[in-house]
Design a protein around this motif. Structure first.
Motif, PDB file in Angstrom:
ATOM      1  N   PRO A   8     -55.923 -65.068 -59.243  1.00  0.00           N
ATOM      2  CA  PRO A   8     -56.546 -63.763 -59.448  1.00  0.00           C
ATOM      3  C   PRO A   8     -55.625 -62.569 -59.209  1.00  0.00           C
ATOM      4  N   PHE A   9     -54.432 -62.805 -58.634  1.00  0.00           N
ATOM      5  CA  PHE A   9     -53.586 -61.694 -58.222  1.00  0.00           C
ATOM      6  C   PHE A   9     -52.590 -61.319 -59.320  1.00  0.00           C
ATOM      7  N   GLY A  10     -52.650 -60.074 -59.764  1.00  0.00           N
ATOM      8  CA  GLY A  10     -51.657 -59.540 -60.673  1.00  0.00           C
ATOM      9  C   GLY A  10     -50.497 -58.930 -59.919  1.00  0.00           C
ATOM     10  N   PHE A  11     -49.625 -58.196 -60.638  1.00  0.00           N
ATOM     11  CA  PHE A  11     -48.409 -57.649 -60.046  1.00  0.00           C
ATOM     12  C   PHE A  11     -48.718 -56.684 -58.908  1.00  0.00           C
ATOM     13  N   TRP A  12     -49.621 -55.724 -59.127  1.00  0.00           N
ATOM     14  CA  TRP A  12     -49.863 -54.708 -58.111  1.00  0.00           C
ATOM     15  C   TRP A  12     -50.584 -55.270 -56.893  1.00  0.00           C
ATOM     16  N   THR A  13     -51.426 -56.262 -57.096  1.00  0.00           N
ATOM     17  CA  THR A  13     -52.046 -56.907 -55.945  1.00  0.00           C
ATOM     18  C   THR A  13     -50.988 -57.648 -55.124  1.00  0.00           C
ATOM     19  N   ALA A  14     -50.020 -58.277 -55.824  1.00  0.00           N
ATOM     20  CA  ALA A  14     -48.927 -58.954 -55.124  1.00  0.00           C
ATOM     21  C   ALA A  14     -48.090 -57.957 -54.331  1.00  0.00           C
ATOM     22  N   VAL A  15     -47.835 -56.776 -54.914  1.00  0.00           N
ATOM     23  CA  VAL A  15     -47.116 -55.728 -54.175  1.00  0.00           C
ATOM     24  C   VAL A  15     -47.906 -55.314 -52.942  1.00  0.00           C
ATOM     25  N   ALA A  16     -49.230 -55.181 -53.107  1.00  0.00           N
ATOM     26  CA  ALA A  16     -50.088 -54.804 -51.975  1.00  0.00           C
ATOM     27  C   ALA A  16     -50.047 -55.859 -50.878  1.00  0.00           C
ATOM     28  N   LEU A  17     -49.926 -57.137 -51.254  1.00  0.00           N
ATOM     29  CA  LEU A  17     -49.804 -58.195 -50.256  1.00  0.00           C
ATOM     30  C   LEU A  17     -48.533 -58.013 -49.427  1.00  0.00           C
ATOM     31  N   VAL A  18     -47.423 -57.708 -50.118  1.00  0.00           N
ATOM     32  CA  VAL A  18     -46.147 -57.546 -49.421  1.00  0.00           C
ATOM     33  C   VAL A  18     -46.187 -56.324 -48.509  1.00  0.00           C
ATOM     34  N   VAL A  19     -46.570 -55.172 -49.067  1.00  0.00           N
ATOM     35  CA  VAL A  19     -46.618 -53.942 -48.275  1.00  0.00           C
ATOM     36  C   VAL A  19     -47.651 -54.064 -47.156  1.00  0.00           C
ATOM     37  N   GLY A  20     -48.802 -54.657 -47.487  1.00  0.00           N
ATOM     38  CA  GLY A  20     -49.843 -54.816 -46.469  1.00  0.00           C
ATOM     39  C   GLY A  20     -49.438 -55.737 -45.346  1.00  0.00           C
ATOM     40  N   GLY A  21     -48.614 -56.763 -45.661  1.00  0.00           N
ATOM     41  CA  GLY A  21     -48.153 -57.683 -44.632  1.00  0.00           C
ATOM     42  C   GLY A  21     -47.090 -57.086 -43.735  1.00  0.00           C
ATOM     43  N   VAL A  22     -46.314 -56.130 -44.264  1.00  0.00           N
ATOM     44  CA  VAL A  22     -45.223 -55.528 -43.492  1.00  0.00           C
ATOM     45  C   VAL A  22     -45.716 -54.319 -42.691  1.00  0.00           C
ATOM     46  N   ILE A  23     -46.483 -53.458 -43.339  1.00  0.00           N
ATOM     47  CA  ILE A  23     -46.926 -52.221 -42.699  1.00  0.00           C
ATOM     48  C   ILE A  23     -48.328 -52.420 -42.164  1.00  0.00           C
ATOM     49  N   GLY A  24     -48.425 -52.587 -40.867  1.00  0.00           N
ATOM     50  CA  GLY A  24     -49.721 -52.778 -40.234  1.00  0.00           C
ATOM     51  C   GLY A  24     -49.835 -51.868 -39.033  1.00  0.00           C
ATOM     52  N   VAL A  30     -43.931 -48.044 -33.437  1.00  0.00           N
ATOM     53  CA  VAL A  30     -42.502 -48.379 -33.406  1.00  0.00           C
ATOM     54  C   VAL A  30     -41.591 -47.182 -33.121  1.00  0.00           C
ATOM     55  N   PRO A  31     -41.928 -45.923 -33.453  1.00  0.00           N
ATOM     56  CA  PRO A  31     -41.024 -44.828 -33.068  1.00  0.00           C
ATOM     57  C   PRO A  31     -40.747 -44.765 -31.574  1.00  0.00           C
ATOM     58  N   THR A  32     -41.704 -45.184 -30.752  1.00  0.00           N
ATOM     59  CA  THR A  32     -41.477 -45.221 -29.306  1.00  0.00           C
ATOM     60  C   THR A  32     -40.347 -46.180 -28.957  1.00  0.00           C
ATOM     61  N   MET A 201     -36.256 -55.857 -37.752  1.00  0.00           N
ATOM     62  CA  MET A 201     -36.731 -57.050 -38.449  1.00  0.00           C
ATOM     63  C   MET A 201     -38.062 -57.534 -37.889  1.00  0.00           C
ATOM     64  N   VAL A 202     -38.310 -57.299 -36.591  1.00  0.00           N
ATOM     65  CA  VAL A 202     -39.617 -57.634 -36.026  1.00  0.00           C
ATOM     66  C   VAL A 202     -40.703 -56.852 -36.755  1.00  0.00           C
ATOM     67  N   ALA A 203     -40.390 -55.588 -37.079  1.00  0.00           N
ATOM     68  CA  ALA A 203     -41.354 -54.756 -37.800  1.00  0.00           C
ATOM     69  C   ALA A 203     -41.460 -55.145 -39.268  1.00  0.00           C
ATOM     70  N   ILE A 204     -40.345 -55.527 -39.885  1.00  0.00           N
ATOM     71  CA  ILE A 204     -40.314 -55.778 -41.332  1.00  0.00           C
ATOM     72  C   ILE A 204     -40.828 -57.171 -41.681  1.00  0.00           C
ATOM     73  N   ILE A 205     -40.693 -58.134 -40.766  1.00  0.00           N
ATOM     74  CA  ILE A 205     -41.097 -59.513 -41.050  1.00  0.00           C
ATOM     75  C   ILE A 205     -42.514 -59.558 -41.614  1.00  0.00           C
ATOM     76  N   GLY A 206     -42.692 -60.386 -42.626  1.00  0.00           N
ATOM     77  CA  GLY A 206     -43.987 -60.503 -43.283  1.00  0.00           C
ATOM     78  C   GLY A 206     -43.898 -60.315 -44.780  1.00  0.00           C
ATOM     79  N   PHE A 207     -42.676 -60.052 -45.281  1.00  0.00           N
ATOM     80  CA  PHE A 207     -42.526 -59.785 -46.713  1.00  0.00           C
ATOM     81  C   PHE A 207     -42.540 -61.052 -47.561  1.00  0.00           C
ATOM     82  N   LEU A 234     -40.268 -50.439 -50.775  1.00  0.00           N
ATOM     83  CA  LEU A 234     -41.244 -49.419 -50.380  1.00  0.00           C
ATOM     84  C   LEU A 234     -41.479 -49.434 -48.872  1.00  0.00           C
ATOM     85  N   SER A 235     -41.655 -50.638 -48.313  1.00  0.00           N
ATOM     86  CA  SER A 235     -41.952 -50.759 -46.883  1.00  0.00           C
ATOM     87  C   SER A 235     -40.798 -50.233 -46.032  1.00  0.00           C
ATOM     88  N   CYS A 236     -39.577 -50.628 -46.377  1.00  0.00           N
ATOM     89  CA  CYS A 236     -38.419 -50.200 -45.584  1.00  0.00           C
ATOM     90  C   CYS A 236     -38.183 -48.700 -45.717  1.00  0.00           C
TER      91      CYS A 236
END
Length: 430
Positions: A8-24, A30-32, A201-207, A234-236
């Motif tokens: 069921p997942f097209g290109f933009w849904t796949a992008v959302a999976l990557v960004v959603g998995g990285v940026i939570g 993390v700025p702290t 990388m602790v923050a980025i892991i999940g891509f 996009l996430s980085c």
């Protein structure tokens, strides 16, 4: 069952999976962690982003090269042997539900800033987090299409407060005003750069989410690579601009003492109402991230079972082709961790899960790089991915690495049982 149901997942849904998995939840705190790294911290996001892009290209290429395998983990097993495949897959599964316990607890704590009764005590925080896990487990059991739409919406919403930070930073840079000057920063240093890169990388892991869910993505040979690379970029970029912008324009002492640096930054420039609004978006962000990893905690065991690396009961699916048993089991285990943690050293338990999740993810990348070299699929990038992963493990410390190895070895009895069952079946007369 038609292709729209199974893929069921097209290109933009796949992008959302990557960004959603990285940026939570991480981007809101993390700025702290980067407050005292100075210019090494800014450089670390670039170094981590380059490393992530190299690894992401390897993951996508390896997945595309093995279209006969249901996702990344099975592709690694096909190249390096079933034992390695099941060890990597099992550790990935463990790290996902450990991470889900932490993510759901973070969401509960942010929700408590809006409705205090949800998080007034550790027990209430744990119960609220468990309720979120149950809700998202039910959402994923209802079908991939529903889960995918939910992911696209939450990914779009989570970017709004981050866009506010970008707007403030741009205004400070272009228009001057209070806080416009760059605060004094520590100079670039190789030693701190390595440590900061490991932290990034602790923050980025999940891509890897698109590669793992390749079996669910339409035209995976094309869309997995494109979605992975765009999602990482996009996430980085978001982490670089948001984290560095806040660090460069805020005194380090203020950041180091803040539990909600993004909310503090926005409130300082736009007023208390804006800072309070960040809490609501933080809940959306963490819930969106949680949705990705609830999906993955079913997909990883399903791929391994279909590849014959785990017992067949892991591959049992409902009418929507969702792996019911591993999905529900993982959410139950995460709930147990939450409930135990609220009575027995919750902070220490959360720290353990964070470190375990980070190193477990790096193990996947390291073995994917080795598999790519063996298969001669982007072998130079595979070598770089492996070396980069080892460097991150070193930067993360020996304790987390040893713990991750112990958990990997825990999968061996299950694999042995699977092989014995397959052997008995093969020996039965026709």
């Amino acid at each position: 069952m038609n292709d729209q149901e199974t893929r069921p997942f097209g290109f933009w849904t796949a992008v959302a999976l990557v960004v959603g998995g990285v940026i939570g939840a991480g981007i809101y705190v993390v700025p702290t962690s980067f407050a005292n790294y100075g210019w090494s911290g800014a450089a670390a996001w670039i170094a981590g982003g380059i490393g992530a892009l190299i690894i992401g290209r390897v993951l996508a290429a390896l997945t595309a090269a093995r279209p006969d395998q249901p996702g990344l983990i099975a592709a690694i097993g096909a190249e390096l042997g079933p034992v390695i495949g099941v060890l990597v897959g099992w550790e990935a599964w463990v790290s996902y539900w450990c991470a889900n316990a932490y993510i759901s607890l973070t969401a509960a704590r942010y929700a408590g800033q809006i409705v205090p009764g949800l998080a007034m005590t550790p027990v209430r925080q744990a119960v609220t987090a468990c309720a979120l896990l149950v809700a998202l487990t039910l959402l994923n059991l209802s079908g991939l299409k529903t889960s995918g739409r939910f992911q696209v919406v939450t990914t779009a919403l989570k970017l709004l407060p981050l866009a506010a930070v970008v707007a403030i930073v741009a205004g400070l840079a272009l228009g001057g005003g209070e806080g416009a000057a760059i605060t004094p920063q520590a100079p670039l240093n190789l030693g701190t750069l390595v440590a900061a890169t490991a932290l990034s990388m602790v923050a980025i892991i999940g891509f890897e989410s698109a590669s793992i869910a390749a079996e669910r993505i339409r035209e995976p040979e094309r869309n997995v690579t494109r979605a992975t690379m765009l999602g990482i970029a996009l996430s980085c970029a978001i982490y670089l601009v948001v984290c560095t912008g806040i660090v460069l324009t805020t005194p380090a002492a203020d950041l180091a003492g803040s539990n909600a640096p993004v909310a503090m930054f926005i409130a300082r420039h736009w007023g208390p109402w804006a800072g309070a609004a960040v809490a609501a978006f933080a809940v959306i962000s963490t819930v969106g991230c949680l949705n990705v990893w609830v999906l993955m905690q079913g997909e990883v065991p399903l791929g391994l079972a279909r590849a014959g690396l785990l017992p067949a009961w892991f591959a049992r699916t409902n009418a929507k082709d969702i792996a019911t048993v591993p999905l529900v089991l993982a959410s139950a285990l995460a709930s147990v961790l939450l409930l135990v943690g609220c009575w027995r050293g919750g902070a220490a338990l959360m720290d353990f899960m964070l470190r375990l999740t980070a190193v477990s993810g790096v193990w996947i990348y390291a073995f994917a790089g080795i598999a790519a070299m063996k298969a001669r699929v982007r072998p130079v990038l595979g070598l770089l991915a492996t070396l980069f992963s080892v460097a991150v493990m070193i930067g993360s410390g020996a304790e987390a690495t040893l713990l991750s190895i112990a958990l990997m070895l825990a999968a061996l009895p299950l694999y042995a049982a699977t092989r014995r069952a397959a052997l008995r079946t093969a020996q039965q007369p026709a």
